[in-house]
Design a protein around this motif. Sequence first.
Motif, PDB file in Angstrom:
ATOM      1  N   TRP A 156       0.975  -1.201  -0.017  1.00 12.87           N
ATOM      2  CA  TRP A 156      -0.047   0.014  -0.064  1.00 12.87           C
ATOM      3  C   TRP A 156       0.796   1.474   0.145  1.00 12.87           C
ATOM      4  N   SER A 157       2.071   1.141   0.567  1.00 18.21           N
ATOM      5  CA  SER A 157       2.744   2.463   0.650  1.00 18.21           C
ATOM      6  C   SER A 157       3.553   2.753  -0.671  1.00 18.21           C
ATOM      7  N   SER A 158       4.543   4.008  -0.325  1.00 19.73           N
ATOM      8  CA  SER A 158       5.134   4.726  -1.224  1.00 19.73           C
ATOM      9  C   SER A 158       6.448   4.063  -1.254  1.00 19.73           C
ATOM     10  N   ASP A 159       6.766   3.276  -0.630  1.00 17.26           N
ATOM     11  CA  ASP A 159       8.074   2.386  -0.607  1.00 17.26           C
ATOM     12  C   ASP A 159       8.672   2.038  -1.895  1.00 17.26           C
ATOM     13  N   TRP A 160       9.879   2.492  -2.156  1.00 15.68           N
ATOM     14  CA  TRP A 160      10.519   2.228  -3.796  1.00 15.68           C
ATOM     15  C   TRP A 160      11.360   1.077  -3.628  1.00 15.68           C
ATOM     16  N   THR A 161      12.070   0.769  -2.290  1.00  9.55           N
ATOM     17  CA  THR A 161      12.921  -0.166  -2.045  1.00  9.55           C
ATOM     18  C   THR A 161      12.954  -1.378  -2.917  1.00  9.55           C
ATOM     19  N   GLU A 162      11.562  -1.759  -2.787  1.00 13.18           N
ATOM     20  CA  GLU A 162      11.295  -3.098  -3.494  1.00 13.18           C
ATOM     21  C   GLU A 162      11.381  -3.208  -4.895  1.00 13.18           C
ATOM     22  N   ALA A 163      10.972  -1.942  -5.463  1.00 12.19           N
ATOM     23  CA  ALA A 163      11.246  -1.854  -7.032  1.00 12.19           C
ATOM     24  C   ALA A 163      12.731  -1.860  -7.325  1.00 12.19           C
TER      25      ALA A 163
ATOM     26  N   ARG B 155      15.093  -4.270  -9.810  1.00 13.90           N
ATOM     27  CA  ARG B 155      16.092  -3.794 -10.898  1.00 13.90           C
ATOM     28  C   ARG B 155      17.366  -4.099 -10.862  1.00 13.90           C
ATOM     29  N   PHE B 156      17.891  -4.359  -9.486  1.00 13.58           N
ATOM     30  CA  PHE B 156      19.232  -5.055  -9.240  1.00 13.58           C
ATOM     31  C   PHE B 156      19.156  -6.547  -9.948  1.00 13.58           C
ATOM     32  N   ALA B 157      18.162  -7.148  -9.473  1.00 10.52           N
ATOM     33  CA  ALA B 157      17.917  -8.543  -9.873  1.00 10.52           C
ATOM     34  C   ALA B 157      17.585  -8.841 -11.262  1.00 10.52           C
ATOM     35  N   GLY B 158      17.197  -7.837 -12.001  1.00 11.81           N
ATOM     36  CA  GLY B 158      16.854  -7.974 -13.402  1.00 11.81           C
ATOM     37  C   GLY B 158      15.618  -8.566 -13.731  1.00 11.81           C
ATOM     38  N   VAL B 159      14.467  -8.385 -12.845  1.00 14.57           N
ATOM     39  CA  VAL B 159      13.170  -8.699 -12.618  1.00 14.57           C
ATOM     40  C   VAL B 159      12.164  -7.803 -13.075  1.00 14.57           C
ATOM     41  N   LYS B 160      11.363  -8.087 -13.648  1.00 15.00           N
ATOM     42  CA  LYS B 160      10.189  -7.077 -14.140  1.00 15.00           C
ATOM     43  C   LYS B 160       9.392  -6.872 -12.920  1.00 15.00           C
ATOM     44  N   TRP B 161       9.073  -5.497 -12.808  1.00 15.09           N
ATOM     45  CA  TRP B 161       8.468  -5.084 -11.516  1.00 15.09           C
ATOM     46  C   TRP B 161       7.331  -4.199 -11.503  1.00 15.09           C
ATOM     47  N   LEU B 162       6.137  -4.569 -11.377  1.00 12.85           N
ATOM     48  CA  LEU B 162       5.026  -3.762 -11.595  1.00 12.85           C
ATOM     49  C   LEU B 162       4.266  -3.692 -10.048  1.00 12.85           C
TER      50      LEU B 162
ATOM     51  N   GLN C  26       6.806   9.216  -6.766  1.00  5.71           N
ATOM     52  CA  GLN C  26       7.219   9.348  -7.938  1.00  5.71           C
ATOM     53  C   GLN C  26       8.318   8.606  -8.338  1.00  5.71           C
ATOM     54  N   ILE C  27       9.210   8.212  -7.391  1.00  2.58           N
ATOM     55  CA  ILE C  27      10.281   7.552  -7.599  1.00  2.58           C
ATOM     56  C   ILE C  27       9.863   5.904  -7.749  1.00  2.58           C
ATOM     57  N   LYS C  28       8.900   5.529  -6.938  1.00  7.39           N
ATOM     58  CA  LYS C  28       8.350   4.212  -7.111  1.00  7.39           C
ATOM     59  C   LYS C  28       7.892   4.055  -8.553  1.00  7.39           C
ATOM     60  N   SER C  29       7.151   4.988  -8.960  1.00 11.93           N
ATOM     61  CA  SER C  29       6.560   4.854 -10.368  1.00 11.93           C
ATOM     62  C   SER C  29       7.630   5.023 -11.521  1.00 11.93           C
ATOM     63  N   LYS C  30       8.601   5.615 -11.381  1.00 11.05           N
ATOM     64  CA  LYS C  30       9.695   5.583 -12.253  1.00 11.05           C
ATOM     65  C   LYS C  30      10.318   4.317 -12.485  1.00 11.05           C
ATOM     66  N   LEU C  31      10.398   3.681 -11.211  1.00 12.53           N
ATOM     67  CA  LEU C  31      11.282   2.420 -11.189  1.00 12.53           C
ATOM     68  C   LEU C  31      10.277   1.383 -11.819  1.00 12.53           C
TER      69      LEU C  31
END
Length: 370
Positions: A99-106, A110-117, A131-136
């Motif tokens: 639910w949160s704006s956290d972007w560390t998961e995204a 990226r580091f793992a080369g995995v598609k993230w949505l 905004q960071i989360k959405s760009k990632l």
Amino acid sequence: MRPKKIRILFTISNFNTAGSGKVVYDLVSGLDKTQFDIAIACGSDAGAFFKKVATLGVPIHIFETKTPYKPYYTLLYRIWLISKFYKKHNYDIVHSWQWSSDWTEALAARFAGVKWLYTKKAMGFASKHWQIKSKLADFIVTINDEMSAYFPNKKQQALIPLGIDTLYYSPDPFLKPADADSTKFHIITVANLVPVKGIEVLLQAIQLLDDSSITLTILGDCDNAYGQRMIALCAQLDVHHQVKFLGKQLDVRPYIAAADLYVIPTLDEGRKEGMPMALVEAMSMGTPVIGSDITGINFVLKDFRTLLFEAGQPDQLALRINTIKNMPIESRLKLGQDLRTYCQEHFTMDAFISAHDTLYKTLLQDGIVS
């Protein structure tokens, strides 16, 4: 060669505090297991619904896929640990229902080369972290028609309204007994009891109506500070004899079926609503509904504008309640049936699952072939 199954990890904070847990359950249950290899990661195994999720038979990892930003000097290392978890299980896609704006998961993806949505579940986009989360994100799923304005420059997004199992949420197994008290008018609301839900507005409307035939049932955990304030407010407004707080219920269908009206009085502030599934459940059960005119609620009820009232206005809510209460029973039943039909035409589980099936395959260029 047979196509390789697409390995998907669904991430969610828990299955205890929000309605999205049921949506994830339905999505995991409905996806074709011959095409998708599915797992779940959540931060807690708390709550009765977690046990139901466990019956799906997919791997469930009690593992936090996000991490606090501070202390900054260890942040990259902690993100790397999440990335290592993704790599270990060889996921192709991580679909976040956090639910949160956290972007560390995204970033870990990226580091793992995995598609993230991620699925945007609630309104609100003020912080830079959103905004960071959405760009990632490789893709964003929105659930109402106003959310896309948050991402005006992102082409990788789509509106996929949440789906509901209209066979499960059906009034048929719960027909009212012939000896039901027809002199009473039963209202119900189902909510995670937090201040934005506006329960006080509903209680004030009950007081304004000054009608002892009206009763209200509130489902949701009332042991927190807000819930206790609402219990105290009932006494202050002298409506305590008309209101029952029944706590959290795993199966809300019998309560909705027994009601004459469902009300969702969410305020126009805070996180607000993305697409309130408790409202859709009530509609699918053929129960007349009233909701505050805010984003999310007015998306679900966009073809039923007369069932909306201005958020935070108990006098308007009281008028709407009185209008439905004074309807001939035949008109009320027809309204309920119209709402159920609308769900069957616009919010089906089949359409919801099919849209995600297509999305996952498109995200990986129509799948992975070994």
